[in-house]
Design an enzyme around this catalytic site. Structure first.
Site, PDB file in Angstrom:
ATOM      1  NE  ARG A 173      -2.290  -1.521   3.403  1.00 18.93           N
ATOM      2  CZ  ARG A 173      -1.955  -2.718   3.860  1.00 18.93           C
ATOM      3  NH1 ARG A 173      -2.248  -3.803   3.182  1.00 18.93           N
ATOM      4  NH2 ARG A 173      -1.337  -2.857   5.012  1.00 18.93           N
ATOM      5  CD  GLU A 181       1.170  -4.188  13.489  1.00 20.91           C
ATOM      6  OE1 GLU A 181       0.351  -3.756  12.679  1.00 20.91           O
ATOM      7  OE2 GLU A 181       2.393  -3.992  13.356  1.00 20.91           O
TER       8      GLU A 181
END
Length: 177
Positions: A62, A99
């Site tokens: 992205r 994460e």
């Protein structure tokens, strides 16, 4: 309504994606709203027009969507930071923690020039691990990262601490998941 408010409205919040407990900020709806997409690229142009950047490094996938039109407008090269296994030939590789897991990214050795100044672009900055790895790739080639840019920032995850002393700019920040 301001452009920043329109940007906020364009960002979808998807709970429990890609894993339970993660709130995913989906930027894909930015691209179906030409005004919001233009706002993002216009702001990048305003922020970096006199920054002395030699190239843009866009982070897969992205980050490419924001880095490419900005690089074209600025008339400077675009270096692709790809997921492992997507680039042929000689490349730099770096592992990092997300994460929600571990990943590897790569860049072509021939695309990074020693002494050149790079702006690293991604769509969202969470923990900063991906951008730290991108910095490592650029530094392996002798390049200099001058700044990090993201459309969305999650500063409560303390990315600025990890990425210091390099400055981080985001268009919109969210206080918590």
């Amino acid at each position: 309504m301001t452009d920043l408010e329109l940007l906020d409205r364009a960002i979808r919040r998807v709970p429990d994606f890609p894993t339970p407990g993660i709130l995913f900020y989906d930027i894909t709806s930015i691209f179906i709203n030409p005004r919001v997409f233009k706002y993002c690229i216009d702001r990048m142009e305003e922020l970096y027009k006199d920054a002395g950047i030699d190239a843009i490094a866009g982070v897969e996938s992205r980050g490419f969507l924001f880095a490419a039109p900005f690089a074209e407008r600025a008339g400077i090269p675009l270096v692709l930071i790809r997921k492992k296994g997507k680039l042929p030939g000689a490349k730099y590789t770096c592992s990092y923690s997300l994460e929600y897991g571990i990943a590897k990214i790569e860049a072509h050795k021939s695309d990074i020039e020693a002494g050149k100044k790079y702006l690293v672009v991604d769509d969202l900055i969470a923990t900063g691990g991906t951008l730290q790895a991108a910095r490592s790739l650029i530094e392996q080639g002798g390049g200099i990262v001058t700044e990090f840019f993201g459309v969305i920032g999650l500063p409560f995850l303390n990315y600025e601490k990890l990425l210091a002393p390099i400055h981080v700019t985001t268009l919109i920040n969210y206080a918590s998941e």
